[in-house]
Motif scaffolding. Structure first.
Motif, PDB file in Angstrom:
ATOM      1  N   ARG A  97       0.839  -1.197   0.000  1.00  0.00           N
ATOM      2  CA  ARG A  97       0.000   0.000   0.000  1.00  0.00           C
ATOM      3  C   ARG A  97       0.873   1.246   0.000  1.00  0.00           C
ATOM      4  O   ARG A  97       1.902   1.290   0.682  1.00  0.00           O
ATOM      5  CB  ARG A  97      -0.932   0.011   1.218  1.00  0.00           C
ATOM      6  N   GLN A  98       0.398   2.256  -0.755  1.00  0.00           N
ATOM      7  CA  GLN A  98       1.188   3.479  -0.862  1.00  0.00           C
ATOM      8  C   GLN A  98       0.271   4.650  -1.198  1.00  0.00           C
ATOM      9  O   GLN A  98      -0.672   4.518  -2.002  1.00  0.00           O
ATOM     10  CB  GLN A  98       2.246   3.338  -1.959  1.00  0.00           C
ATOM     11  N   GLN A 146      -5.645  -2.763  -7.848  1.00  0.00           N
ATOM     12  CA  GLN A 146      -6.160  -1.400  -7.944  1.00  0.00           C
ATOM     13  C   GLN A 146      -7.590  -1.357  -8.492  1.00  0.00           C
ATOM     14  O   GLN A 146      -8.242  -0.316  -8.435  1.00  0.00           O
ATOM     15  CB  GLN A 146      -5.241  -0.559  -8.820  1.00  0.00           C
ATOM     16  N   LEU A 147      -8.071  -2.483  -8.997  1.00  0.00           N
ATOM     17  CA  LEU A 147      -9.481  -2.529  -9.387  1.00  0.00           C
ATOM     18  C   LEU A 147     -10.382  -2.242  -8.191  1.00  0.00           C
ATOM     19  O   LEU A 147     -11.473  -1.681  -8.346  1.00  0.00           O
ATOM     20  CB  LEU A 147      -9.814  -3.900  -9.984  1.00  0.00           C
ATOM     21  N   VAL A 148      -9.935  -2.615  -7.004  1.00  0.00           N
ATOM     22  CA  VAL A 148     -10.688  -2.293  -5.785  1.00  0.00           C
ATOM     23  C   VAL A 148     -10.708  -0.780  -5.573  1.00  0.00           C
ATOM     24  O   VAL A 148     -11.728  -0.202  -5.186  1.00  0.00           O
ATOM     25  CB  VAL A 148     -10.075  -3.015  -4.573  1.00  0.00           C
ATOM     26  N   ASN A 149      -9.574  -0.118  -5.827  1.00  0.00           N
ATOM     27  CA  ASN A 149      -9.539   1.350  -5.733  1.00  0.00           C
ATOM     28  C   ASN A 149     -10.513   1.993  -6.706  1.00  0.00           C
ATOM     29  O   ASN A 149     -11.142   3.006  -6.394  1.00  0.00           O
ATOM     30  CB  ASN A 149      -8.123   1.864  -6.008  1.00  0.00           C
ATOM     31  N   GLU A 207      -4.811   5.822  -0.779  1.00  0.00           N
ATOM     32  CA  GLU A 207      -3.888   4.720  -0.590  1.00  0.00           C
ATOM     33  C   GLU A 207      -4.210   3.641  -1.616  1.00  0.00           C
ATOM     34  O   GLU A 207      -5.248   2.996  -1.542  1.00  0.00           O
ATOM     35  CB  GLU A 207      -4.019   4.157   0.822  1.00  0.00           C
ATOM     36  N   ILE A 208      -3.328   3.486  -2.594  1.00  0.00           N
ATOM     37  CA  ILE A 208      -3.578   2.495  -3.633  1.00  0.00           C
ATOM     38  C   ILE A 208      -2.902   1.179  -3.252  1.00  0.00           C
ATOM     39  O   ILE A 208      -1.963   1.163  -2.448  1.00  0.00           O
ATOM     40  CB  ILE A 208      -3.085   2.970  -5.014  1.00  0.00           C
ATOM     41  N   ASP A 210     -11.621   5.801  -5.691  1.00  0.00           N
ATOM     42  CA  ASP A 210     -10.346   6.483  -5.477  1.00  0.00           C
ATOM     43  C   ASP A 210      -9.692   6.901  -6.786  1.00  0.00           C
ATOM     44  O   ASP A 210      -8.975   7.904  -6.832  1.00  0.00           O
ATOM     45  CB  ASP A 210      -9.370   5.563  -4.718  1.00  0.00           C
ATOM     46  N   MET A 211      -9.923   6.126  -7.853  1.00  0.00           N
ATOM     47  CA  MET A 211      -9.289   6.389  -9.134  1.00  0.00           C
ATOM     48  C   MET A 211     -10.153   5.804 -10.238  1.00  0.00           C
ATOM     49  O   MET A 211     -11.239   5.264  -9.981  1.00  0.00           O
ATOM     50  CB  MET A 211      -7.868   5.808  -9.169  1.00  0.00           C
TER      51      MET A 211
END
Length: 457
Positions: A305-306, A358-361, A317-318, A366-367
């Motif tokens: 995570r970052q 990142q599909l969850v983000n 946080e991706i 988030d994005m």
């Protein structure tokens, strides 16, 4: 004399018999009335279906092809191609259910009526404009000789429906103009709000074009249409005539607003949710296998995570799959030595499978699936200071992939070129462009040759 309730079946149209039957609770009369209504609805439905479908199809097609923006030049012939394309859309939908001859007649009637009503509406608008009705306050950027000429053309031709309020330009205001100087281009947002400006015409101003880009980008959320007079406007450009506008023989290029409008953002968000949910469902087994392999190989949590900058004033946080044995200081280290990647980690970076979480983000908002690459806050602030218009990338949500990435601009490549491609994507965004970028990303992941693992971004 009392009515004979037993004779209601002899009524040929059934409308007088129904109340009598209902008042006495007679079910046969009500049944016959409902049957007659159903038969009449069945006869009327086909007759109404085609005009209704035609109207809906025309409305959708006109909206999609950009006809909702009222042109300054109301010449109907300029829009002939787009109108015919809009008429053809409902016909393609109805063609499997109607004879070809009927489709041809419907096409002719639709096109003819649309043109007739457009001509009538244009004539009515021009007449209203000449009497000072339904006009729009306008603003000219550029108070030089040509800008002054544009302002005079607006005043000399009231049928255009523009009421010029003044000029914006750098340098001292001119005293020989019939319209006032309202400030500099940097004051555009305040002037538009103060005077209720609906049209902004950009001419040759006493400043560099790159300075105007920043001003005009900042004005995109404003409720005003912006048109630019092209350089060398007297030469024919390879731009469809229907995409241009005009002020008394001087062509104008309207600036796009779709990608920055609420409708465009909602459309992009809906596309993201639908596609990300489907991809996550398909990729879930692969993610589980990869996570287990990373855990067994490194003994560490498989997810990394970052914090990243994901939009204007926004960070999130991706999540990525872990690819490094020793990340060091991942927030301020630009390049990643190859020896810090495991064999599995290097393969994940080359194929970009490490970014699947990142599909969850995306689902969380988030994005986006497609957009400028999210950068670490330290580097985002550094690049915004050093690189022209790097900060303009945040006008649209960051994405897992993007226009710069599919052109090979990832890893240790030019940040200036990345910013240029990202801003080009934002300016020309469309749902189709997102589909193209996703397809190119998938193809690159499948057929990519092994190479450098890239940086931490």
């Amino acid at each position: 004399m009392t009515p004979d309730h037993g004779q209601h079946g002899a009524d040929t149209d059934g409308f007088r018999a129904v109340p009598a039957a209902l008042s006495t609770g007679g079910r046969p009369g009500a049944t016959r009335w409902r049957a007659r209504v159903a038969r009449r609805a069945a006869r009327a439905a086909p007759a109404m279906a085609m005009p209704l479908a035609d109207a809906v199809g025309l409305a959708v097609a006109i909206g999609v092809t950009g006809q909702h923006r009222l042109r300054i030049c109301l010449r109907v012939a300029d829009q002939a191609g787009r109108v015919l394309a809009a008429v053809a859309l409902p016909l393609l939908i109805l063609l499997p259910w109607m004879p070809a001859a009927s489709a041809a007649r419907l096409a002719l009637w639709s096109a003819g009526l649309v043109f007739i009503f457009r001509v009538a509406a244009s004539a009515a608008l021009r007449a209203a404009h000449r009497h000072g009705l339904l006009t729009e306050p306008a603003l000219v950027i550029g108070a030089g000789t040509f800008g002054a000429h544009i302002g005079e053309l607006m005043r000399a031709h009231p049928e255009l429906g523009l009421r010029p309020q003044g000029y914006l330009d750098f340098g001292p205001p001119r005293r020989d103009l019939a319209l006032p100087s309202l400030g500099t281009p940097a004051d555009l947002a305040q002037v538009v709000a103060r005077h209720g400006i609906r049209r902004v015409i950009v001419c040759y101003a006493a400043c560099k074009d790159e300075d105007l880009v920043t001003v005009l980008r900042a004005s995109q959320p404003l409720r005003a249409d912006v048109c630019v007079v092209p350089r060398l406007y007297e030469l024919g450009a390879a731009v469809p005539w229907s995409c241009l506008d005009e002020i008394w023989g001087i062509p104008l290029i309207p600036l796009r607003r779709l990608g920055h409008s609420p409708a465009g953002l909602w459309l992009k968000r809906g596309f993201d949710v639908a596609v990300a949910a489907a991809l996550l469902l398909v990729a879930a087994p692969v993610l589980l296998v990869l996570a287990a392999a990373i855990r067994l190989q490194s003994g560490r949590p498989p997810l990394f995570r970052q914090a990243r900058v994901t939009g204007q004033g926004r960070s999130a946080e991706i999540v990525k799959l872990r690819t490094l044995t020793d990340p060091g200081d991942p927030d301020t280290s630009w390049t990643v030595p190859t020896q810090q990647c495991t064999g599995l980690g290097q393969w994940l970076r080359v194929t970009h499978l490490d970014e699947l979480p990142q599909l969850v983000n995306v689902l969380r908002g988030d994005m986006s699936l497609v957009g400028p690459r999210p950068e670490r806050p330290y580097f985002a602030e550094k690049f915004a200071r050093e690189i022209l218009r790097y900060g303009d990338r945040t006008r649209m949500p960051a994405g897992i992939t993007g226009w710069a990435q599919v052109h090979g601009l990832h890893g240790d490549t030019s940040i200036f070129e990345r910013a240029r491609f990202d801003n080009q994507y934002i300016e020309y965004w469309s749902p189709w462009l997102d589909v193209v970028i996703l397809a190119r990303t998938l193809a690159a992941s499948i057929f990519r040759r092994p190479g450098r693992p890239g940086d931490g971004s």
